[in-house]
Design an enzyme around this catalytic site. Sequence first.
Site, PDB file in Angstrom:
ATOM      1  N   ASP A  20       0.807  -1.418   0.171  1.00 10.75           N
ATOM      2  CA  ASP A  20       0.031   0.076  -0.048  1.00 10.75           C
ATOM      3  C   ASP A  20       0.785   1.337  -0.026  1.00 10.75           C
ATOM      4  O   ASP A  20       1.999   1.165   0.453  1.00 10.75           O
ATOM      5  CB  ASP A  20      -0.780   0.064   1.182  1.00 10.75           C
ATOM      6  CG  ASP A  20      -1.882  -1.077   1.512  1.00 10.75           C
ATOM      7  OD1 ASP A  20      -2.370  -1.541   0.189  1.00 10.75           O
ATOM      8  OD2 ASP A  20      -2.145  -1.749   2.517  1.00 10.75           O
TER       9      ASP A  20
ATOM     10  N   TYR B 198       6.377  -9.923   6.594  1.00  6.89           N
ATOM     11  CA  TYR B 198       6.033  -8.563   7.050  1.00  6.89           C
ATOM     12  C   TYR B 198       6.617  -8.421   8.406  1.00  6.89           C
ATOM     13  O   TYR B 198       6.399  -9.317   9.307  1.00  6.89           O
ATOM     14  CB  TYR B 198       4.610  -8.322   7.049  1.00  6.89           C
ATOM     15  CG  TYR B 198       4.236  -8.164   5.409  1.00  6.89           C
ATOM     16  CD1 TYR B 198       4.289  -7.066   4.664  1.00  6.89           C
ATOM     17  CD2 TYR B 198       3.574  -9.399   4.858  1.00  6.89           C
ATOM     18  CE1 TYR B 198       3.674  -6.963   3.603  1.00  6.89           C
ATOM     19  CE2 TYR B 198       2.844  -9.069   3.515  1.00  6.89           C
ATOM     20  CZ  TYR B 198       3.205  -7.940   2.874  1.00  6.89           C
ATOM     21  OH  TYR B 198       2.744  -7.744   1.625  1.00  6.89           O
TER      22      TYR B 198
END
Lengths: 255, 255
Positions: free
Chosen positions: B52, B110
Amino acid sequence: MRTIKLTLAYDGTDYVGWQRQARGRSIQGEVERALAEIEGRVVIAVGAGRTDAGVHALGQVAGVQLAHGIETCALVRAVNAKLPPDIRVLGAEVAAADFHARYAARRKTYRYNLASGAVASPFGRRYAWHFRHALDVDAMRAAAAAFGGRHDFAAFQAAGTEVASSVRTVRSVSVEPADVVFGVPPPAAAPGLTIEVVGDGFLRHMVRIMVGTLVAVGSGRVPATQVQAILASRARERAGPTAPPHGLFLVAVDY
Amino acid sequence: MRTIKLTLAYDGTDYVGWQRQARGRSIQGEVERALAEIEGRVVIAVGAGRTDAGVHALGQVAGVQLAHGIETCALVRAVNAKLPPDIRVLGAEVAAADFHARYAARRKTYRYNLASGAVASPFGRRYAWHFRHALDVDAMRAAAAAFGGRHDFAAFQAAGTEVASSVRTVRSVSVEPADVVFGVPPPAAAPGLTIEVVGDGFLRHMVRIMVGTLVAVGSGRVPATQVQAILASRARERAGPTAPPHGLFLVAVDY
């Protein structure tokens, strides 16, 4: 009127330096503007040292005179609410009425980040000087030892600077292997070096020219043994280049 | 035509995200532009995951098809010379002709940075989510355990997302105290936490909603024992808020 000692951290990337200038945003200007909003009149912030454009601080100190009776904890919050996020007041304390952040400073600590590796980290571009080649730490340490003590650092100041005396005392210069990690955990750490310099005072660009000279030694371009002769020469052109500002941090000012 | 696997790191602060958009600079767009200059025609870069806007990467992977016979080492240098400094190609290797960066990805890692302390560090503002209060690590760890394994993560995806299945396997979620150091040595380190999530695939905003929920637990707003019920509910509104993008890093993609 109270004298307040402020401790500040800032990312200097987007500023013209500590000192107010005719053009561009300065750290001093931002701090003074935020304080003036609280105080309701012009406030002068006297910094311990004038960091150059692009140089960062973890512990810059500034003295200000305030008539406003706000508590120091509330002052920290109030000033931070008015400052941009790349400048933060870390603390505020009431100082002696005659406290002067620059004249009273007994010792300053600077640190310089060097990163190495084939590719420069996107996270280090604002905070470290990057080299593709490895630097010879032992040679840099041998060279760094020559800086310790009281010397005329005329060879290590920006050309054209006028000062009463270029004699300064450097208490220590350390060169340490350090993973330079940029806001991110170890996988992103770049192998690097940290050069820390502690001294009673510094000439303009002194730390950056010391770093530029140590890098010249670490890259094999200048023998470590030559640093003593460069110091003795008092000639700026004998020393190494001025390291770029973005690797430099004013870590602390002791009083 | 060769298929090349590129490994990339980027500071996502100034981008609209990985994916090309009608407006704004994207990582994909920048990488494709740089490659097109070398290749002399349009190049499509297929990313392993669509990070994002504001999300960073330490090890994003992209597959590209190149007719140009340039050696991979030279390709890394050539592409980096054409990319802005906040995007770097870390490596390039020739892959199987049918390599697909997204479909072939077996595992993604992540990491999310949380910083705490009275004042947010100027060096963390782009790379960590800051809290004034301390977070309860034990409670967060207990809650994190509920995410491990194969679950329907419908409660942990951006509202309005259409996917064939919201079942994913999370291999591990760790919550570790970590000094979050921002391009700078220990004195500037903020006490913080690192949340690392490893899984076979992730829904839109999944890691950020997991982090938002763990922070709600660590702040005492949600009991750790409730996470299992939130998962089972498949209801987005039961989970915590979406953590801001700037603390998130795509660390690695395994094939």
